[in-house]
Write a protein that holds these residues in place. Structure first.
Motif, mmCIF file in Angstrom:
data_model
loop_
_atom_site.group_PDB
_atom_site.id
_atom_site.type_symbol
_atom_site.label_atom_id
_atom_site.label_comp_id
_atom_site.label_asym_id
_atom_site.label_seq_id
_atom_site.Cartn_x
_atom_site.Cartn_y
_atom_site.Cartn_z
ATOM 1 N N PRO A 111 1.126 -5.119 -2.353
ATOM 2 C CA PRO A 111 1.064 -5.940 -1.266
ATOM 3 C C PRO A 111 1.862 -6.269 -0.009
ATOM 4 O O PRO A 111 1.352 -7.042 1.126
ATOM 5 C CB PRO A 111 2.167 -7.294 -2.471
ATOM 6 C CG PRO A 111 1.636 -6.248 -3.380
ATOM 7 C CD PRO A 111 1.817 -5.420 -3.559
ATOM 8 N N ASP A 112 3.194 -5.682 0.002
ATOM 9 C CA ASP A 112 3.663 -5.348 1.636
ATOM 10 C C ASP A 112 3.169 -4.402 2.413
ATOM 11 O O ASP A 112 3.832 -3.964 3.316
ATOM 12 C CB ASP A 112 5.346 -5.734 1.014
ATOM 13 C CG ASP A 112 4.967 -3.823 0.383
ATOM 14 O OD1 ASP A 112 4.242 -3.427 -0.032
ATOM 15 O OD2 ASP A 112 6.435 -3.584 0.566
ATOM 16 N N ASP A 113 2.234 -3.497 2.082
ATOM 17 C CA ASP A 113 1.766 -3.029 2.573
ATOM 18 C C ASP A 113 0.387 -3.593 4.551
ATOM 19 O O ASP A 113 0.270 -4.385 3.857
ATOM 20 C CB ASP A 113 0.596 -2.066 2.303
ATOM 21 C CG ASP A 113 -0.115 -0.757 3.080
ATOM 22 O OD1 ASP A 113 0.721 -0.653 4.669
ATOM 23 O OD2 ASP A 113 -1.408 0.100 2.364
ATOM 24 N N THR A 114 1.056 -3.096 5.364
ATOM 25 C CA THR A 114 0.493 -3.674 6.498
ATOM 26 C C THR A 114 -0.459 -2.630 7.333
ATOM 27 O O THR A 114 -1.162 -3.020 8.063
ATOM 28 C CB THR A 114 1.018 -3.785 8.081
ATOM 29 O OG1 THR A 114 1.961 -2.957 7.856
ATOM 30 C CG2 THR A 114 3.009 -4.894 7.184
ATOM 31 N N ILE B 176 -3.849 -4.535 7.687
ATOM 32 C CA ILE B 176 -3.533 -5.886 8.626
ATOM 33 C C ILE B 176 -3.921 -4.675 10.275
ATOM 34 O O ILE B 176 -3.860 -6.011 11.036
ATOM 35 C CB ILE B 176 -2.121 -6.521 8.942
ATOM 36 C CG1 ILE B 176 -1.915 -7.507 7.558
ATOM 37 C CG2 ILE B 176 -2.094 -7.743 9.638
ATOM 38 C CD1 ILE B 176 -1.347 -7.722 6.839
ATOM 39 N N ASP B 177 -2.714 -4.179 10.138
ATOM 40 C CA ASP B 177 -3.030 -3.393 12.315
ATOM 41 C C ASP B 177 -3.951 -2.948 12.193
ATOM 42 O O ASP B 177 -4.703 -3.201 13.552
ATOM 43 C CB ASP B 177 -2.106 -2.353 11.669
ATOM 44 C CG ASP B 177 -0.566 -2.358 11.186
ATOM 45 O OD1 ASP B 177 -0.172 -3.491 12.227
ATOM 46 O OD2 ASP B 177 0.621 -1.732 11.144
ATOM 47 N N GLN C 240 -3.021 -10.329 -1.117
ATOM 48 C CA GLN C 240 -3.104 -11.733 0.347
ATOM 49 C C GLN C 240 -3.533 -10.663 1.652
ATOM 50 O O GLN C 240 -4.598 -10.808 2.463
ATOM 51 C CB GLN C 240 -2.085 -12.324 0.542
ATOM 52 C CG GLN C 240 -2.567 -13.501 1.347
ATOM 53 C CD GLN C 240 -3.750 -14.379 0.329
ATOM 54 O OE1 GLN C 240 -3.273 -15.033 -0.638
ATOM 55 N NE2 GLN C 240 -4.888 -14.467 1.269
ATOM 56 N N ASN C 241 -3.048 -9.464 1.961
ATOM 57 C CA ASN C 241 -3.171 -8.509 2.786
ATOM 58 C C ASN C 241 -4.951 -8.240 2.985
ATOM 59 O O ASN C 241 -5.092 -8.120 3.483
ATOM 60 C CB ASN C 241 -2.492 -7.699 3.238
ATOM 61 C CG ASN C 241 -1.912 -6.734 2.043
ATOM 62 O OD1 ASN C 241 -2.402 -6.582 1.032
ATOM 63 N ND2 ASN C 241 -1.791 -5.341 2.770
ATOM 64 N N LEU C 242 -4.920 -7.898 1.326
ATOM 65 C CA LEU C 242 -6.136 -7.049 1.400
ATOM 66 C C LEU C 242 -7.145 -8.182 1.689
ATOM 67 O O LEU C 242 -8.658 -7.265 2.662
ATOM 68 C CB LEU C 242 -6.303 -6.569 0.058
ATOM 69 C CG LEU C 242 -7.420 -5.069 -0.038
ATOM 70 C CD1 LEU C 242 -7.144 -3.896 1.150
ATOM 71 C CD2 LEU C 242 -6.931 -4.273 -1.200
ATOM 72 N N PHE D 77 -10.704 -8.611 4.666
ATOM 73 C CA PHE D 77 -12.516 -8.257 3.718
ATOM 74 C C PHE D 77 -13.017 -9.760 4.449
ATOM 75 O O PHE D 77 -13.924 -9.963 4.901
ATOM 76 C CB PHE D 77 -12.481 -8.514 2.644
ATOM 77 C CG PHE D 77 -12.294 -6.776 2.543
ATOM 78 C CD1 PHE D 77 -13.351 -5.509 2.431
ATOM 79 C CD2 PHE D 77 -11.241 -6.189 1.689
ATOM 80 C CE1 PHE D 77 -13.299 -4.697 2.174
ATOM 81 C CE2 PHE D 77 -11.224 -4.708 1.276
ATOM 82 C CZ PHE D 77 -12.137 -3.766 1.798
ATOM 83 N N GLN D 78 -12.072 -10.894 4.456
ATOM 84 C CA GLN D 78 -12.220 -12.250 4.881
ATOM 85 C C GLN D 78 -12.437 -12.410 6.624
ATOM 86 O O GLN D 78 -12.586 -13.140 6.819
ATOM 87 C CB GLN D 78 -11.428 -12.968 4.038
ATOM 88 C CG GLN D 78 -11.685 -13.004 2.971
ATOM 89 C CD GLN D 78 -10.855 -13.977 2.222
ATOM 90 O OE1 GLN D 78 -9.432 -14.561 1.993
ATOM 91 N NE2 GLN D 78 -11.374 -15.370 1.387
ATOM 92 N N ASP D 79 -11.286 -11.311 7.185
ATOM 93 C CA ASP D 79 -11.966 -11.647 8.729
ATOM 94 C C ASP D 79 -13.349 -11.350 9.044
ATOM 95 O O ASP D 79 -13.987 -10.852 8.358
ATOM 96 C CB ASP D 79 -10.553 -10.426 8.996
ATOM 97 C CG ASP D 79 -10.422 -10.884 10.083
ATOM 98 O OD1 ASP D 79 -10.970 -10.037 11.745
ATOM 99 O OD2 ASP D 79 -9.377 -10.983 10.629
#
Length: 365
Positions: free
Chosen positions: A85-88, A91-92, A121-123, A127-129
């Motif tokens: 979950p904390d993998d950025t 996001i990058d 959440q980040n993943l 995919f929703q971006d």
């Protein structure tokens, strides 16, 4: 002579790890895009492999996306709920792709093989971006997940099922007198116990050779697979160094025992029977989809069941007849859909902007 600038396409995936299956995705996608007249760039592909297959690679995401018309997220477990979950990283990825106005199309991605999973959440945000566009997925469960995230997706069986045909590799036999079994299992006490049993079995039978397989490059920081000591003529190692060479090695086997989906898929692409010992739900989901529930064994089978099975050469010889190869052949044909998707992306870009979800994304302001 006029210089021709080829269309640059970025290929992003988990290639830094130097993994057999992921690298095979990378070189297959890149090679196919080159045949379509494009200029593919792959992130963090092993330099030796990149040079061998004449593929551009870079460790810089900025360089990867710079002037790229679009990017593909090529293969791998991008839909896994087990991502940290904390993998950025994702996001990058989205931020840099957006900065370069480079839409991303996930191709042949997969998840856990389960229904009802929740992504970190980040993943989910990735995919929703808007930068993430339509996808092709390798399991029906993945299709459901992406639709829940509001994204268009199409399911095709994993593209690694066409790897053997794409690279013109066909089943071979090392020796009519010996049986060759590939074993790819995690490093554990059970694995060490199994190796000792197989050494005894092989020394008595004298007609079975066991090849223990490491699926990561020797230079990779990841080393999950068990390799026993080479103190018997019937115990051998295969350490991954080149994707196509490993395909050729798999083609020489009579049976593959593995807990990894990539190894199983490429074995079946070569009509080499594949039994999964342990393994994740995604491996089980695929085997169930081809009516091969019999090939799913629990991890604890390495202690007794697997040794007993491999002690009988007839079990190994008969493993192939248990598979319904007509289903696998049908899956092979369907799996080319991932490549057709790439073809359509390239052709659309050459002719006009790509329309996805009723809006133009390439060349947008």
């Amino acid at each position: 002579m006029e210089n021709i600038t080829l269309m640059k396409i970025a290929i992003y995936g988990g290639y830094k790890a130097g993994n057999y299956g992921d690298d095979l995705y990378a070189i297959t996608f890149a090679n196919y895009l080159k045949k379509l007249g494009a200029d593919p760039w792959v992130n963090e592909l092993d330099k030796t492999i990149a040079n061998r297959y004449l593929i551009n690679t870079t460790d810089s995401l900025d360089e990867l996306f710079q002037n790229a018309k679009f990017a593909i997220l090529g293969g791998g477990h991008a839909l896994s709920s087990r991502m940290q979950p904390d993998d950025t990283g994702m996001i990058d990825l989205a931020r840099l792709a957006s900065d370069h106005r480079c839409p991303i199309f996930p191709v042949c991605i997969g998840g856990d093989g389960l229904i009802g999973v929740t992504l970190p959440q980040n993943l989910s945000n990735f995919f929703q971006d808007d930068i993430c566009q339509s996808s092709t997925v390798r399991l029906l469960e993945d299709l459901i997940l992406l639709n829940q995230l509001g994204k268009e997706a199409v399911y095709y069986p994993d593209v690694l099922l066409v790897a053997a045909k794409y690279w013109n590799i066909y089943p071979t036999s090392q020796s009519s007198e010996k049986i060759h079994v590939g074993i790819n299992i995690p490093n554990s006490l059970s694995s060490r116990w199994l190796a000792k049993q197989l050494k005894v079995i092989a020394s008595v039978k004298k007609n079975i050779v066991f090849h223990f397989i490491r699926m990561h490059l020797e230079t990779s920081p990841i080393n999950l697979d068990f390799l026993p000591e080479l103190d018997s003529p019937y115990i051998k190692h295969h350490i991954y160094s080149d994707p196509v060479s490993s395909l050729e090695f798999v083609a020489s086997l009579d049976l593959i025992i593995s807990y990894k989906l990539h190894m199983g898929l490429t074995a079946l692409s070569l009509k080499v029977p594949f039994y999964c010992v342990g393994g994740s739900p995604k491996v089980h989901a695929f085997l169930k989809s081809i009516n091969a529930n019999f090939a799913i064994w629990p991890a604890m089978a390495t202690k007794l069941q697997l040794a007993a099975f491999l002690a009988n050469a007839e079990n190994i010889k008969n493993a192939k007849v248990k598979f319904d190869w007509s289903i696998i052949e049908r899956y092979k044909k369907l799996s080319w859909g991932h490549m057709n998707f790439l073809n359509s992306l390239v052709n659309n870009e050459l002719g006009s902007p790509i329309e996805v979800n009723k809006r133009t994304i390439l060349g947008r302001e």
